[in-house]
Design a protein around this motif. Sequence first.
Motif, PDB file in Angstrom:
ATOM      1  N   SER A   1      41.047  34.644  49.401  1.00  0.00           N
ATOM      2  CA  SER A   1      39.904  34.997  48.557  1.00  0.00           C
ATOM      3  C   SER A   1      40.264  34.914  47.077  1.00  0.00           C
ATOM      4  O   SER A   1      41.271  35.480  46.638  1.00  0.00           O
ATOM      5  N   GLN A   2      39.430  34.222  46.306  1.00  0.00           N
ATOM      6  CA  GLN A   2      39.671  34.119  44.875  1.00  0.00           C
ATOM      7  C   GLN A   2      39.529  35.473  44.203  1.00  0.00           C
ATOM      8  O   GLN A   2      40.245  35.789  43.241  1.00  0.00           O
ATOM      9  N   LEU A   3      38.620  36.303  44.723  1.00  0.00           N
ATOM     10  CA  LEU A   3      38.426  37.632  44.160  1.00  0.00           C
ATOM     11  C   LEU A   3      39.696  38.467  44.279  1.00  0.00           C
ATOM     12  O   LEU A   3      40.153  39.072  43.304  1.00  0.00           O
ATOM     13  N   SER A   4      40.289  38.498  45.474  1.00  0.00           N
ATOM     14  CA  SER A   4      41.501  39.295  45.662  1.00  0.00           C
ATOM     15  C   SER A   4      42.643  38.730  44.834  1.00  0.00           C
ATOM     16  O   SER A   4      43.459  39.484  44.285  1.00  0.00           O
ATOM     17  N   LYS A   5      42.711  37.414  44.728  1.00  0.00           N
ATOM     18  CA  LYS A   5      43.771  36.794  43.922  1.00  0.00           C
ATOM     19  C   LYS A   5      43.624  37.169  42.457  1.00  0.00           C
ATOM     20  O   LYS A   5      44.611  37.522  41.788  1.00  0.00           O
ATOM     21  N   ASN A   6      42.409  37.112  41.931  1.00  0.00           N
ATOM     22  CA  ASN A   6      42.174  37.447  40.521  1.00  0.00           C
ATOM     23  C   ASN A   6      42.528  38.899  40.234  1.00  0.00           C
ATOM     24  O   ASN A   6      43.151  39.215  39.210  1.00  0.00           O
ATOM     25  N   MET A   7      42.132  39.806  41.124  1.00  0.00           N
ATOM     26  CA  MET A   7      42.452  41.218  40.913  1.00  0.00           C
ATOM     27  C   MET A   7      43.956  41.449  40.980  1.00  0.00           C
ATOM     28  O   MET A   7      44.513  42.222  40.192  1.00  0.00           O
ATOM     29  N   ALA A   8      44.611  40.791  41.921  1.00  0.00           N
ATOM     30  CA  ALA A   8      46.057  40.954  42.055  1.00  0.00           C
ATOM     31  C   ALA A   8      46.793  40.420  40.826  1.00  0.00           C
ATOM     32  O   ALA A   8      47.787  41.003  40.379  1.00  0.00           O
ATOM     33  N   LEU A   9      46.304  39.316  40.273  1.00  0.00           N
ATOM     34  CA  LEU A   9      46.935  38.757  39.070  1.00  0.00           C
ATOM     35  C   LEU A   9      46.794  39.702  37.880  1.00  0.00           C
ATOM     36  O   LEU A   9      47.737  39.870  37.087  1.00  0.00           O
ATOM     37  N   LEU A  10      45.639  40.330  37.752  1.00  0.00           N
ATOM     38  CA  LEU A  10      45.441  41.286  36.660  1.00  0.00           C
ATOM     39  C   LEU A  10      46.319  42.521  36.856  1.00  0.00           C
ATOM     40  O   LEU A  10      46.878  43.059  35.890  1.00  0.00           O
ATOM     41  N   LEU A  11      46.437  42.980  38.096  1.00  0.00           N
ATOM     42  CA  LEU A  11      47.319  44.112  38.374  1.00  0.00           C
ATOM     43  C   LEU A  11      48.762  43.732  38.061  1.00  0.00           C
ATOM     44  O   LEU A  11      49.521  44.535  37.494  1.00  0.00           O
TER      45      LEU A  11
END
Length: 572
Positions: A422-432
Amino acid sequence: MKTRFLFILVLLSMMACKQDKPATSSAFEINIRLNRDPQRVHPVFSPSSIGREVFQYIFLPLADFHPEDLKLHPILIEQVPQSEAATDSTNVFEMNIREEASWSDGTPITAEDYAFTIKTVLHPLCKATGWKPYFEFFKEVTLDSDKPKNLKVYIDNKYMLARELAVTINLLPRHIYDPENLLANYSISEINKNNPSLQDSVHVKLFNLINNSANQKTDMVQCGPYKMTSYENEQYIILERQDSYWGNKIKGNPFLENNPQKLIFRIVPDELTAINMAKENKLDLLTLSTSNTYLELKDDESISANWSFQAPQLIRHYYIALNNKQGLLEDVNLRRALAHLADVDDYMQNIDGGLGIRTIGHFHPSRQYYNNELEPVPYDVEKAKNILSETGWEDNNNDGVREKKIGNTTIDLELDILITGSQLSKNMALLLQESAKQAGVRITLTQKSTALMRKENITSFNYDMVMLSAGQDEAPDDPYSKWHSDNAVPGGGNFMGYINPESDKLIEQIRKSTNDDERKPFYLALQNAMYKDQPAIFLYCPLKKMMIHKRLSGLATTKRPGYLANTFTLTD
């Protein structure tokens, strides 16, 4: 944060379009996107949220929550029963299975199937582990020899969801799995006591067959309005309308309708690919994970001319699972520090278009027992740094990563976070990952399929963090399976390994309370205890973001997964 939530049905009244009409044949087919392969499609052995999108049309419970008023509605039974006290400790529910109800091979559905299902799940050799913590409340099932479709179910009256448990289970066909009716020789109490004979070679052979049914697909005997006719791994699943379906005799029941001739689930993990397929008329219904994309498409007149955009609020939340059982995250202080490194408001507003509601924990903000006194954990890198320093994590060698001496070994503060495609989970993980770097915490991203993640990591506590989402049903929450220490075992529902005696006691009190007012203070206290422990990083509750082609008319609903494709009709 004070949030009240009204369940709203959105009628998708659409005008027919003479162009861009997706159709693969002259038959009425609906092409639906799945963002991953469910692998198993069975409500008893694999009751996953992605599997539900498919198996809800193949299998049916005795009753379910109606998509309009969200009240229990009879399906296989004639009416939803009320409880009566059988003893001081047991309630009895008397039910009549519909005379018309039958399995797909024409065999009538009877009370024997119900009793067989309960005994099967409780049997020590059965691998339907997700249901066992709930089925332990069944005390007995009695049948009527003169009326094979009538039964009485006895359930511990201390369980909060006794009626829901009695009527929302899916049945297994006894005549298929146990033609000799072997389990009829045992009472539920004998099975619960693990009678030694339950482990003999005859039972081993029986349960090898039963457990292997979890992998069945096109050869399943079931009772829903559709049957699975084709399953290509990672490609598609095809359901076809049952011929001469018994449910056609029952009018006005949405769970029994089978308007489309085919439901074709196309497995498309990549969101951009799915959107292009929709533009090319290869999909009729798709759910998007990225709100910004959803809003951009909605504002595009060339797209919105042919597509309806619906966003019902489901009882669902995003969270980052933390391994409380082993590894560095056993330390509650480290979990608290990580929670301050998640800029949840930024995730929700800038990645997900603001289509969500913050949550402080496992329970949805729409619940009357949601603890509004607790504020969502604020994003605060300095606060995280202070917590880490106070607990001995320092960057003494100035390499940008904190370290700490544990025993005779110096450990770097390095953690791994598992994400899906999921791109959403990837984006959130990158910000974290970026926020954590500012605090001296190194986070590495590892991408895996959900199925592989569960097999290799989650069920065996072999992870640090995992980006996940969870959905709940319309009934009041029973947190036992997910959060009680009884289930903090390999393969158990408490895969974060959260253990707190105070929380355990509160969970037990919730389960024993018989009404909403009595349960509420225990719910509030549980949220307070978990807030202090931070067993997970709770993010927010998203809206379901659906695109539905305007050639279709139907209902969007707050009942997960947000739609009932079997009720859809053509607009022309």
